[in-house]
Design an enzyme around this catalytic site. Structure first.
Site, PDB file in Angstrom:
ATOM      1  N   GLU A 182       0.802  -1.229   0.000  1.00 51.09           N
ATOM      2  CA  GLU A 182       0.000   0.000   0.000  1.00 51.09           C
ATOM      3  C   GLU A 182       0.830   1.272   0.000  1.00 51.09           C
ATOM      4  OE1 GLU A 182      -2.645  -3.212   1.554  1.00 51.09           O
ATOM      5  OE2 GLU A 182      -0.564  -2.643   1.769  1.00 51.09           O
ATOM      6  N   ASP A 190      -3.611  -1.317   5.646  1.00 55.22           N
ATOM      7  CA  ASP A 190      -4.878  -1.298   6.365  1.00 55.22           C
ATOM      8  C   ASP A 190      -5.339  -2.727   6.652  1.00 55.22           C
ATOM      9  OD1 ASP A 190      -5.335  -1.884   3.706  1.00 55.22           O
ATOM     10  OD2 ASP A 190      -7.213  -0.765   3.579  1.00 55.22           O
TER      11      ASP A 190
END
Length: 295
Positions: A182, A190
């Site tokens: 990410e 997340d």
């Protein structure tokens, strides 16, 4: 070329909008053909989540192999509903097996392209709804009382890691490729991974989060992300033994014994594949050789 079926039997394909433009037809034939085009039958879209219960074992298959089983809103919503249904007393499900279709990926993460397109087209609420559904599904996995076994056979990244890592058992294979990439798109890891990564050896969790570095095969187990390492050729034994376990398949300790026995037996057979085993061990050794530098 994608062949389409028509009620009149005339051939057509996706490369031309009308066969009438290529064939000389009478006015009557043309009218018949146009009516048939309105009844044109497109190939059915396969379901993106396959759910099946056999002998008390519920199997969920992420079925978007062309997209490396990446998750979209429809998939996470369906997964959440199935998890809720199967965890209800009386469902007849004793254990849950989560796999990915296609042989290349378990799950490459969330469908970032679809989310980005929603944001750029002004559908911010739809994009936010995806993340909400995804996080609710991950939370549902973490709260399951039933044994949850994820087979990480192939690419396992981002949202795919979120589905797997919050469950009881994560089985890595020689084809497992793990990463939380990410950071490359300006997002933090997340799907609850910020809770799990700090528990890895040394500063490995922070290193993976900040760099998106990849772990492969046995490294995933050595790092503590997978609970077991079982060669892909032995994965069918997991389903078979869970189904044969009967009511004991609902017992976490018994499921752990099943996975451990398969892992041990597979390792004992590595005499015929010593070279492959040596490569896997070298990968694991190289991971821990890096830890002092990472720390």
């Amino acid at each position: 070329m994608l062949q389409l079926s028509c009620c009149c039997g005339l051939p057509t394909c996706t490369r031309c909008t009308s066969t009438a433009s290529r064939l000389r037809m009478t006015s009557r034939t043309r009218r018949v053909y146009r009516r048939c085009l309105r009844n044109l039958t497109l190939p059915a879209t396969p379901p993106q989540i396959l759910a099946n219960v056999e002998q008390g074992v519920g199997e969920l298959i992420l079925n978007r192999p062309r997209a490396l089983n990446s998750l979209n809103s429809e998939m996470v919503s369906q997964l959440y509903q199935v998890y809720r249904a199967w965890s209800t007393p009386g469902s007849g499900v004793r254990a849950i097996l989560l796999t990915g279709a296609g042989g290349k990926a378990f799950c490459a993460g969330g469908d970032v392209k679809a989310v980005a397109q929603q944001v750029m087209s002004g559908q911010q609420q739809a994009a936010m709804a995806f993340f909400q559904s995804e996080y609710l599904t991950d939370a549902a996995v973490s709260q399951l009382a039933l044994p949850h076994i994820a087979l990480l056979d192939g690419i396992t990244m981002g949202g795919g890691a979120g589905l797997a890592m919050h469950g009881h058992f994560r089985v890595a294979t020689e084809r497992t490729l793990f990463a939380m990439p990410e950071c490359a798109i300006g997002l933090f890891p997340d799907v609850g991974m910020m809770v799990l990564l700090p528990h890895l050896p040394g500063q490995l969790g922070a290193y993976l989060a900040l760099t998106g570095a990849r772990l492969t095969g046995l490294q995933v187990k050595q790092a503590g992300l997978a609970t077991h390492f079982i060669p892909s050729s032995h994965l069918p034994e997991i389903r078979q033994q869970l189904q044969q376990a009967g009511a004991a398949a609902a017992d976490l300790a018994h499921v752990n014994n099943i996975l451990t026995s398969i892992q041990t037996a597979a390792a004992a057979q590595q005499g015929t594949g010593a070279a492959a085993a040596a490569v896997q061990q070298q990968q694991a050794d190289s991971l821990f050789a890096k830890l002092p530098v990472i720390d």
